[in-house]
Design a protein around this motif. Structure first.
Motif, PDB file in Angstrom:
ATOM      1  N   GLU A 151      12.330  50.748  26.367  1.00  0.00           N
ATOM      2  CA  GLU A 151      11.791  49.574  26.578  1.00  0.00           C
ATOM      3  C   GLU A 151      10.338  49.657  27.161  1.00  0.00           C
ATOM      4  N   GLY A 152       9.545  48.846  27.037  1.00  0.00           N
ATOM      5  CA  GLY A 152       7.998  48.949  27.656  1.00  0.00           C
ATOM      6  C   GLY A 152       7.909  48.126  28.771  1.00  0.00           C
ATOM      7  N   LYS A 153       7.250  48.360  29.950  1.00  0.00           N
ATOM      8  CA  LYS A 153       6.925  47.412  30.857  1.00  0.00           C
ATOM      9  C   LYS A 153       5.532  47.032  31.154  1.00  0.00           C
ATOM     10  N   VAL A 154       5.377  45.831  31.505  1.00  0.00           N
ATOM     11  CA  VAL A 154       3.993  45.556  31.816  1.00  0.00           C
ATOM     12  C   VAL A 154       3.773  44.773  32.986  1.00  0.00           C
ATOM     13  N   VAL A 169      -1.503  43.108  28.519  1.00  0.00           N
ATOM     14  CA  VAL A 169      -0.295  43.328  27.624  1.00  0.00           C
ATOM     15  C   VAL A 169      -0.621  43.934  26.222  1.00  0.00           C
ATOM     16  N   THR A 173       1.414  47.444  25.105  1.00  0.00           N
ATOM     17  CA  THR A 173       2.434  47.163  24.032  1.00  0.00           C
ATOM     18  C   THR A 173       2.276  46.904  22.842  1.00  0.00           C
ATOM     19  N   ASP A 174       2.989  46.615  21.747  1.00  0.00           N
ATOM     20  CA  ASP A 174       2.699  46.656  20.539  1.00  0.00           C
ATOM     21  C   ASP A 174       2.048  45.207  20.274  1.00  0.00           C
ATOM     22  N   THR A 210       9.682  43.341  31.412  1.00  0.00           N
ATOM     23  CA  THR A 210      10.319  44.252  30.325  1.00  0.00           C
ATOM     24  C   THR A 210      10.060  43.870  29.266  1.00  0.00           C
ATOM     25  N   VAL A 211       9.464  44.646  28.134  1.00  0.00           N
ATOM     26  CA  VAL A 211       9.142  44.400  26.808  1.00  0.00           C
ATOM     27  C   VAL A 211      10.039  45.264  25.948  1.00  0.00           C
ATOM     28  N   GLU A 212      11.066  44.585  25.150  1.00  0.00           N
ATOM     29  CA  GLU A 212      11.940  45.248  24.445  1.00  0.00           C
ATOM     30  C   GLU A 212      11.095  45.473  23.037  1.00  0.00           C
ATOM     31  N   PRO A 213      11.582  46.640  22.255  1.00  0.00           N
ATOM     32  CA  PRO A 213      10.934  46.918  20.868  1.00  0.00           C
ATOM     33  C   PRO A 213      11.182  45.539  20.169  1.00  0.00           C
ATOM     34  N   LEU A 220       7.122  36.934  25.219  1.00  0.00           N
ATOM     35  CA  LEU A 220       6.821  37.370  26.690  1.00  0.00           C
ATOM     36  C   LEU A 220       5.958  36.346  27.453  1.00  0.00           C
TER      37      LEU A 220
END
Length: 388
Positions: A151-154, A169, A173-174, A210-213, A220
């Motif tokens: 997971e990514g986090k911002v 962001v 993230t992607d 939390t930024v899920e794939p 978001l």
């Protein structure tokens, strides 16, 4: 001739034993059964043997599985594969996913382990980085550890403005800046409340997300807006703002100003009181933070005469009252301070040490001038860049 001879001719019958009955029945010859062909008998024997062999093999496999367990890779595995565990997935579903992705050799191996291993209860929905050809035990170890979730986090800091949120962001993230802007331009898609008037400024709550794939801009940003709405409800902003004579949007506006005008937690409520005192007296707020919001000035707390003379609804030098909306995303501390201002008669404030944030609050303009002189003296010896 004797009578016996006659008997032989008339009643002795045919030596074949059919008592004189003809081999014909109703004029037709009795059908004879064809002889069985030798090769047919061998085919039947072969089929029976194959069935016996297959049954024996199946039985052997079951016995082996019973005593040795289902087939399982020895591990630790190779390569890399990202696996998604859906919300509410049970042991069999997870086992099937792992087999389909080539993580475990058989779903049965992982499923049987899930029935007796307490770690299975710790598996949460999400994405996990696993390897191909892992043992079921190895896969269980990774899936049951929450820290292994992919997971990514911002982190959106207090006071962040929309353009800063987009930058944070998109760089972490992607999700691209273009996607973010497209969602921001469609307020209804991110759940922006009507009171915002279509402007997301101040409604993208500062927090770590939390930024899920596979997450997109809309999902978001919707989380950020929903967090703001939830905090408003938790703090009962609408009713408490009304008690102070303001709207919920005006409370967010005041709170967003506190993010820029105060540097210490204990000063938030004091600055809020200064703003309300000036508003009550009909005095312009004269805030550099609202002016720089329009000019885009960064790096210091000052503004130029040109900036302070610019035509803008956010120019609180030229216009009385609050600006038309928030100038950033306020956090919970500043929102609470806006709703619960300190007691005092202050009409002025100025930070006299820009490194520590020490601030002087004054009732009169003369007192304020003394504090401004302190700031000027400080800037003469302050490190380069601190005072602009």
């Amino acid at each position: 001739m004797s009578d016996s001879g006659l008997d032989l001719m008339t009643g002795g019958g045919d030596p074949s034993g059919d008592d004189g009955r003809s081999n014909r029945s109703n004029g037709r010859r009795r059908a004879e059964k064809p002889a069985r062909k030798p090769w047919a008998r061998w085919i039947l024997v072969l089929v029976v043997l194959l069935a016996l062999v297959f049954g024996a093999y199946t039985a052997y496999g079951k016995v082996q599985t019973y005593f040795n367990g289902p087939e399982d890779f020895p591990g630790p595995g190779t390569g890399s594969v990202t696996v998604e565990i859906p919300e509410g997935a049970g042991g069999q579903s997870i086992a099937n996913i792992l087999e389909d992705e080539g993580v475990v050799q058989t779903a049965e191996a992982f499923y049987q382990l899930s029935l007796v291993d307490d770690r299975f209860q710790a598996i949460q929905a999400g994405f996990y980085e696993l390897q191909e050809e892992m043992s079921s035990d190895g896969a269980m170890a990774i899936l049951s550890d929450r820290s292994n979730r992919v997971e990514g986090k911002v982190t959106i800091p207090e006071g962040a403005r929309v353009d800063q949120v987009v930058e944070i962001v998109s760089s972490g993230t992607d999700i691209s800046a273009e996607e973010l802007q497209a969602s921001l331009d469609d307020p209804s898609s991110i759940g922006l409340p009507d009171i915002a008037g279509g402007n997301p400024e101040g409604y993208l709550f500062p927090a770590t997300y939390t930024v899920e794939p596979g997450a997109n801009a809309e999902s978001l940003l919707s989380q950020m807006v929903a967090k703001t709405v939830a905090v408003e409800q938790d703090l009962d902003i609408e009713a408490r703002a009304r008690a102070l004579g303001y709207s919920a949007k005006e409370m967010l506006t005041v709170a967003s100003i506190l993010e820029y005008e105060a540097n210490q937690d204990e000063d938030y409520a004091k600055v809020a009181r200064v703003l309300y005192n000036r508003l009550d007296d009909g005095m312009p707020l004269q805030l550099d933070s609202t002016v720089s919001y329009v000019s885009g000035r960064k790096g210091d707390v000052f503004t130029t005469p040109e900036e302070r003379n610019a035509e803008s609804a956010y120019n609180t030098y030229a216009n009385a009252g609050l600006p038309p909306g928030p100038i950033g995303s306020p956090g919970e501390k500043t929102i609470e301070a806006a709703l619960n201002p300190a007691d005092g008669d202050w009409l002025f404030f100025v930070a006299v040490n820009l490194e520590t944030g020490d601030t002087v609050f004054s009732d009169t303009f003369a007192q304020h001038n003394v504090a401004v002189a302190q700031l000027q003296e400080y800037c003469q010896t302050a490190p380069d860049g601190v005072c602009g």
